[in-house]
Motif scaffolding. Structure first.
Motif, PDB file in Angstrom:
ATOM      1  N   ILE A  56       0.804  -1.217   0.000  1.00  0.00           N
ATOM      2  CA  ILE A  56       0.000   0.000   0.000  1.00  0.00           C
ATOM      3  C   ILE A  56       0.839   1.269   0.000  1.00  0.00           C
ATOM      4  O   ILE A  56       0.316   2.347  -0.243  1.00  0.00           O
ATOM      5  CB  ILE A  56      -1.007   0.027   1.175  1.00  0.00           C
ATOM      6  CG1 ILE A  56      -0.295  -0.060   2.515  1.00  0.00           C
ATOM      7  CG2 ILE A  56      -2.031  -1.085   1.012  1.00  0.00           C
ATOM      8  CD1 ILE A  56      -1.203   0.191   3.713  1.00  0.00           C
ATOM      9  N   SER A  57       2.145   1.147   0.271  1.00  0.00           N
ATOM     10  CA  SER A  57       2.979   2.341   0.304  1.00  0.00           C
ATOM     11  C   SER A  57       4.428   1.980   0.057  1.00  0.00           C
ATOM     12  O   SER A  57       4.914   0.953   0.552  1.00  0.00           O
ATOM     13  CB  SER A  57       2.838   3.034   1.662  1.00  0.00           C
ATOM     14  OG  SER A  57       3.684   4.157   1.740  1.00  0.00           O
ATOM     15  N   LEU A  58       5.101   2.820  -0.721  1.00  0.00           N
ATOM     16  CA  LEU A  58       6.529   2.698  -0.985  1.00  0.00           C
ATOM     17  C   LEU A  58       7.172   4.037  -0.638  1.00  0.00           C
ATOM     18  O   LEU A  58       6.676   5.086  -1.041  1.00  0.00           O
ATOM     19  CB  LEU A  58       6.787   2.397  -2.466  1.00  0.00           C
ATOM     20  CG  LEU A  58       6.115   1.159  -3.038  1.00  0.00           C
ATOM     21  CD1 LEU A  58       6.214   1.139  -4.554  1.00  0.00           C
ATOM     22  CD2 LEU A  58       6.753  -0.091  -2.441  1.00  0.00           C
ATOM     23  N   THR A  59       8.288   3.992   0.087  1.00  0.00           N
ATOM     24  CA  THR A  59       9.007   5.211   0.412  1.00  0.00           C
ATOM     25  C   THR A  59      10.483   4.973   0.143  1.00  0.00           C
ATOM     26  O   THR A  59      11.031   4.034   0.709  1.00  0.00           O
ATOM     27  CB  THR A  59       8.813   5.595   1.901  1.00  0.00           C
ATOM     28  OG1 THR A  59       7.423   5.655   2.183  1.00  0.00           O
ATOM     29  CG2 THR A  59       9.460   6.917   2.216  1.00  0.00           C
ATOM     30  N   PRO A  60      11.117   5.778  -0.712  1.00  0.00           N
ATOM     31  CA  PRO A  60      10.533   6.838  -1.537  1.00  0.00           C
ATOM     32  C   PRO A  60       9.543   6.257  -2.538  1.00  0.00           C
ATOM     33  O   PRO A  60       9.614   5.089  -2.897  1.00  0.00           O
ATOM     34  CB  PRO A  60      11.717   7.468  -2.249  1.00  0.00           C
ATOM     35  CG  PRO A  60      12.925   6.690  -1.887  1.00  0.00           C
ATOM     36  CD  PRO A  60      12.547   5.630  -0.927  1.00  0.00           C
ATOM     37  N   SER A  61       8.633   7.091  -2.972  1.00  0.00           N
ATOM     38  CA  SER A  61       7.570   6.627  -3.854  1.00  0.00           C
ATOM     39  C   SER A  61       8.090   6.293  -5.249  1.00  0.00           C
ATOM     40  O   SER A  61       9.161   6.744  -5.661  1.00  0.00           O
ATOM     41  CB  SER A  61       6.451   7.667  -3.934  1.00  0.00           C
ATOM     42  OG  SER A  61       6.957   8.870  -4.448  1.00  0.00           O
ATOM     43  N   ARG A  62       7.314   5.508  -5.933  1.00  0.00           N
ATOM     44  CA  ARG A  62       7.621   5.069  -7.301  1.00  0.00           C
ATOM     45  C   ARG A  62       7.944   6.285  -8.168  1.00  0.00           C
ATOM     46  O   ARG A  62       7.220   7.270  -8.181  1.00  0.00           O
ATOM     47  CB  ARG A  62       6.401   4.353  -7.855  1.00  0.00           C
ATOM     48  CG  ARG A  62       6.544   3.754  -9.211  1.00  0.00           C
ATOM     49  CD  ARG A  62       5.238   3.128  -9.674  1.00  0.00           C
ATOM     50  NE  ARG A  62       4.625   2.241  -8.694  1.00  0.00           N
ATOM     51  CZ  ARG A  62       4.866   0.928  -8.603  1.00  0.00           C
ATOM     52  NH1 ARG A  62       5.682   0.353  -9.424  1.00  0.00           N
ATOM     53  NH2 ARG A  62       4.251   0.211  -7.685  1.00  0.00           N
ATOM     54  N   GLY A  63       9.090   6.224  -8.877  1.00  0.00           N
ATOM     55  CA  GLY A  63       9.469   7.288  -9.803  1.00  0.00           C
ATOM     56  C   GLY A  63      10.138   8.496  -9.166  1.00  0.00           C
ATOM     57  O   GLY A  63      10.393   9.483  -9.852  1.00  0.00           O
ATOM     58  N   SER A  64      10.427   8.443  -7.862  1.00  0.00           N
ATOM     59  CA  SER A  64      11.074   9.584  -7.201  1.00  0.00           C
ATOM     60  C   SER A  64      12.415   9.906  -7.856  1.00  0.00           C
ATOM     61  O   SER A  64      13.153   9.012  -8.262  1.00  0.00           O
ATOM     62  CB  SER A  64      11.300   9.297  -5.715  1.00  0.00           C
ATOM     63  OG  SER A  64      10.079   9.221  -5.034  1.00  0.00           O
ATOM     64  N   ILE A  65      12.712  11.201  -7.923  1.00  0.00           N
ATOM     65  CA  ILE A  65      13.964  11.682  -8.518  1.00  0.00           C
ATOM     66  C   ILE A  65      14.670  12.549  -7.484  1.00  0.00           C
ATOM     67  O   ILE A  65      14.030  13.265  -6.712  1.00  0.00           O
ATOM     68  CB  ILE A  65      13.679  12.494  -9.801  1.00  0.00           C
ATOM     69  CG1 ILE A  65      13.014  11.582 -10.839  1.00  0.00           C
ATOM     70  CG2 ILE A  65      14.938  13.131 -10.356  1.00  0.00           C
ATOM     71  CD1 ILE A  65      12.530  12.307 -12.069  1.00  0.00           C
ATOM     72  N   GLY A  66      16.008  12.501  -7.484  1.00  0.00           N
ATOM     73  CA  GLY A  66      16.778  13.315  -6.549  1.00  0.00           C
ATOM     74  C   GLY A  66      16.793  12.745  -5.146  1.00  0.00           C
ATOM     75  O   GLY A  66      16.927  13.484  -4.172  1.00  0.00           O
ATOM     76  N   VAL A  67      16.687  11.439  -5.030  1.00  0.00           N
ATOM     77  CA  VAL A  67      16.644  10.762  -3.730  1.00  0.00           C
ATOM     78  C   VAL A  67      18.038  10.802  -3.091  1.00  0.00           C
ATOM     79  O   VAL A  67      19.017  10.419  -3.726  1.00  0.00           O
ATOM     80  CB  VAL A  67      16.173   9.303  -3.892  1.00  0.00           C
ATOM     81  CG1 VAL A  67      16.233   8.546  -2.579  1.00  0.00           C
ATOM     82  CG2 VAL A  67      14.769   9.263  -4.491  1.00  0.00           C
TER      83      VAL A  67
END
Length: 163
Positions: free
Chosen positions: A38-49
């Motif tokens: 139900i949740s991914l952190t960082p979220s799918r497609g995050s940039i600049g992590v």
């Protein structure tokens, strides 16, 4: 019942809805749904992590830890981190998996095995993980993130060559 069968279209529709309602109730009560992410952190497609960001996967209910271990992978490899071994690594290891929320969430912590700069990472949780009742999620889940670029050194104090 005869008047429903031979009555108006509305009566026939009412009968069908009553029958479908009974079937739908049985279907939702007869089968368990598999555990879901139900949740991914960082979220799918995050940039600049940031390179040291923990990776967290949250489920809609507790899952069996051993059914997740060995199914979670990262590509490219995180230098200094054996993700498969992280599931049994101590908390002070270069990277480790920490469980929370009654086994409904895990976090890959990697304080001494940072992500490479300006790199796209793919995380996969292969199907086959289950909840304690035996319901199995058979779908492979994959998401990507992109790390921030390497920091630029713009000034050094004292300057190069100073004595």
């Amino acid at each position: 019942m005869r008047w429903l069968l031979h009555g108006s279209a509305w009566s026939r529709r009412a009968l069908w809805l009553a029958l479908l309602g009974t079937t739908a109730t049985c279907l939702t009560g007869c089968f368990d749904s598999p555990p879901q992410i139900i949740s991914l952190t960082p979220s799918r497609g995050s940039i600049g992590v940031p390179a040291d960001t923990p990776i967290t996967v949250q489920f809609d209910r507790p899952v069996v830890r051993s059914s997740v271990a060995g199914r979670f992978t990262v590509a490219p490899r995180i230098e200094g981190c054996d993700v498969a071994a992280a599931f049994t690594a101590p908390a002070d290891a270069a990277c480790s998996i920490v469980w929370a929320s009654g086994n409904a969430q895990f976090t890959l912590q990697h304080p001494r095995a940072v992500l490479a700069p300006d790199t796209q990472y793919s995380f996969t949780l292969r199907g086959g993980f289950s909840d304690p009742t035996g319901s199995v999620n058979t779908v492979d889940h994959t998401w990507t993130i992109t790390t921030a670029g390497a920091p630029d050194v713009r000034a050094v104090t004292p300057s190069d060559g100073a004595t």
